[in-house]
Design an enzyme around this catalytic site. Structure first.
Site, PDB file in Angstrom:
ATOM      1  N   ASN A  61       0.746  -2.691   5.210  1.00 55.05           N
ATOM      2  CA  ASN A  61      -0.076  -1.493   5.304  1.00 55.05           C
ATOM      3  C   ASN A  61      -1.291  -1.529   4.377  1.00 55.05           C
ATOM      4  O   ASN A  61      -2.257  -0.815   4.611  1.00 55.05           O
ATOM      5  CB  ASN A  61       0.781  -0.265   4.971  1.00 55.05           C
ATOM      6  CG  ASN A  61      -0.065   0.977   4.723  1.00 55.05           C
ATOM      7  OD1 ASN A  61      -0.634   1.540   5.659  1.00 55.05           O
ATOM      8  ND2 ASN A  61      -0.181   1.387   3.465  1.00 55.05           N
ATOM      9  N   TYR A  70     -14.297  -3.835   7.733  1.00 48.83           N
ATOM     10  CA  TYR A  70     -13.020  -3.169   8.004  1.00 48.83           C
ATOM     11  C   TYR A  70     -12.582  -3.382   9.453  1.00 48.83           C
ATOM     12  O   TYR A  70     -11.449  -3.799   9.712  1.00 48.83           O
ATOM     13  CB  TYR A  70     -13.127  -1.679   7.697  1.00 48.83           C
ATOM     14  CG  TYR A  70     -11.838  -0.915   7.858  1.00 48.83           C
ATOM     15  CD1 TYR A  70     -10.873  -0.944   6.864  1.00 48.83           C
ATOM     16  CD2 TYR A  70     -11.584  -0.170   9.009  1.00 48.83           C
ATOM     17  CE1 TYR A  70      -9.682  -0.251   6.996  1.00 48.83           C
ATOM     18  CE2 TYR A  70     -10.400   0.522   9.156  1.00 48.83           C
ATOM     19  CZ  TYR A  70      -9.446   0.489   8.150  1.00 48.83           C
ATOM     20  OH  TYR A  70      -8.263   1.182   8.299  1.00 48.83           O
ATOM     21  N   LYS A  89      -9.257  -5.526  10.933  1.00 43.71           N
ATOM     22  CA  LYS A  89      -8.193  -4.907  11.712  1.00 43.71           C
ATOM     23  C   LYS A  89      -8.072  -5.549  13.097  1.00 43.71           C
ATOM     24  O   LYS A  89      -6.972  -5.660  13.649  1.00 43.71           O
ATOM     25  CB  LYS A  89      -8.427  -3.402  11.832  1.00 43.71           C
ATOM     26  CG  LYS A  89      -8.342  -2.658  10.501  1.00 43.71           C
ATOM     27  CD  LYS A  89      -6.970  -2.799   9.858  1.00 43.71           C
ATOM     28  CE  LYS A  89      -6.845  -1.933   8.612  1.00 43.71           C
ATOM     29  NZ  LYS A  89      -5.496  -2.010   8.002  1.00 43.71           N
ATOM     30  N   GLY A 105       0.825  -1.205   0.000  1.00 46.21           N
ATOM     31  CA  GLY A 105       0.000   0.000   0.000  1.00 46.21           C
ATOM     32  C   GLY A 105       0.851   1.243   0.000  1.00 46.21           C
ATOM     33  O   GLY A 105       0.468   2.272   0.564  1.00 46.21           O
ATOM     34  N   VAL A 126      -2.484  -7.428  -3.465  1.00 39.13           N
ATOM     35  CA  VAL A 126      -2.123  -8.323  -2.360  1.00 39.13           C
ATOM     36  C   VAL A 126      -3.270  -9.221  -1.921  1.00 39.13           C
ATOM     37  O   VAL A 126      -3.074 -10.075  -1.048  1.00 39.13           O
ATOM     38  CB  VAL A 126      -1.570  -7.531  -1.145  1.00 39.13           C
ATOM     39  CG1 VAL A 126      -0.279  -6.828  -1.491  1.00 39.13           C
ATOM     40  CG2 VAL A 126      -2.617  -6.568  -0.603  1.00 39.13           C
ATOM     41  N   SER A 146      -5.785  -0.415  13.158  1.00 32.92           N
ATOM     42  CA  SER A 146      -6.670   0.743  13.269  1.00 32.92           C
ATOM     43  C   SER A 146      -7.323   0.735  14.639  1.00 32.92           C
ATOM     44  O   SER A 146      -7.502  -0.342  15.243  1.00 32.92           O
ATOM     45  CB  SER A 146      -7.754   0.680  12.183  1.00 32.92           C
ATOM     46  OG  SER A 146      -8.794   1.602  12.426  1.00 32.92           O
ATOM     47  N   ARG A 204       0.619   5.686  -1.975  1.00 26.35           N
ATOM     48  CA  ARG A 204       0.071   6.967  -1.529  1.00 26.35           C
ATOM     49  C   ARG A 204      -0.230   6.904  -0.032  1.00 26.35           C
ATOM     50  O   ARG A 204      -0.086   5.864   0.608  1.00 26.35           O
ATOM     51  CB  ARG A 204      -1.205   7.301  -2.305  1.00 26.35           C
ATOM     52  CG  ARG A 204      -2.315   6.277  -2.108  1.00 26.35           C
ATOM     53  CD  ARG A 204      -3.553   6.644  -2.889  1.00 26.35           C
ATOM     54  NE  ARG A 204      -4.596   5.636  -2.735  1.00 26.35           N
ATOM     55  CZ  ARG A 204      -5.818   5.748  -3.237  1.00 26.35           C
ATOM     56  NH1 ARG A 204      -6.151   6.833  -3.937  1.00 26.35           N
ATOM     57  NH2 ARG A 204      -6.714   4.790  -3.053  1.00 26.35           N
ATOM     58  N   ILE A 231      -6.826   9.502   9.860  1.00 24.54           N
ATOM     59  CA  ILE A 231      -5.653  10.123   9.254  1.00 24.54           C
ATOM     60  C   ILE A 231      -6.065  10.723   7.912  1.00 24.54           C
ATOM     61  O   ILE A 231      -6.868  10.133   7.177  1.00 24.54           O
ATOM     62  CB  ILE A 231      -4.535   9.069   9.019  1.00 24.54           C
ATOM     63  CG1 ILE A 231      -4.156   8.386  10.339  1.00 24.54           C
ATOM     64  CG2 ILE A 231      -3.318   9.717   8.373  1.00 24.54           C
ATOM     65  CD1 ILE A 231      -3.479   9.269  11.363  1.00 24.54           C
TER      66      ILE A 231
END
Length: 257
Positions: A95, A160, A164, A17, A69, A147, A20, A193
């Protein structure tokens, strides 16, 4: 007495990742600390530009690899290409991550699997593949980007958060298995973030206000806020730390009534 240092001179880092946002910031930070960096992302143009910019800014050797991935075969190809170029990998940063907004009651099996494969299974497969050669060399650092949603419930984030949460537990399991071989495994758990992934949400005043008022430091985090914690976990100086999850959240997880 060992000198405390976060320098990574002579190390080779593999960052998923990395095209960016958080991944690119971490790849740049590792290069600034002296590491050569393999930048991995799913978008060819993005990862090519990121690797070139990092090389120009730091003078370090970089390699851009386009890799989805979520696909085990493509993971194997990417690792083989990295090994052919550099011979070994000292540092793995897991990441890569995706997410989407949808009620957990409405998420499809295919959507659930895609998030799990990208966010969690990829970390397992890469840690196994790269971790084995770390064991052979008697040294390695694996850092997983988790996270705060691993332990906090955010409506509409469906797969999500569970992905995590699994990543934090995987960190503990890998840390337990690999520690005796000189390989440490740790994770960081950021709060919101500023990245492309959160850009749309942060455009709304309601979301910005929620994010900042719940954060004792009083601002939204930047990708650069995550660099120093990751450098610590990747350095020689963190050799007695493994299986740990560090909240990098501006104090959000300590927020009271």
């Amino acid at each position: 007495m060992q000198e405390v240092s976060f320098r990574l001179d002579g190390k080779i880092a593999f960052v998923t990742g990395g095209g960016r946002g958080i991944g690119k910031a971490l790849a740049l930070g590792l290069a600034q600390a002296g590491a050569d960096v393999i930048v991995v992302a799913n978008t060819k143009d993005e990862v090519t530009v990121a690797a070139r910019e990092i090389a120009e800014m730091t003078g370090r050797n970089t390699l851009a690899l386009c890799c989805d991935v979520s696909d085990p075969a493509k993971i194997e190809t990417a690792v083989n290409q990295a090994m052919e170029r550099f011979g070994h990998i000292d540092i793995l940063i897991n990441n890569a991550g995706i997410g989407f907004v949808k009620s957990v009651m409405d998420v499809t099996a295919e959507e659930w699997s895609h998030v799990m494969d990208t966010n969690l299974r990829s970390a397992l497969l890469l840690s196994q593949r790269i971790g084995r050669q770390m064991i052979e060399r008697g040294w390695g650092r694996i850092v997983n980007v988790a996270s705060v949603s691993a332990g906090l419930t955010f409506g509409m984030l469906n797969a999500y958060g569970p992905s995590k949460a699994g990543l934090v537990n995987l960190t503990q399991m890998l840390g337990n298995d690999l520690g005796r071989h000189g390989v440490t495994v740790n994770s960081i758990s950021p709060w919101f973030i500023k990245t492309a992934m959160t850009e749309e949400a942060l455009k709304t005043e309601e979301f910005r206000e929620f994010s900042t008022t719940r954060t004792p430091i009083g601002r939204i985090g930047n990708p650069e806020d995550l660099v120093a914690p990751v450098l610590f976990f990747c350095s020689e100086s963190s050799g007695y730390v493994t299986g740990q999850n560090l909240f990098v959240d501006g104090g959000a997880t300590t927020f009271g009534m």
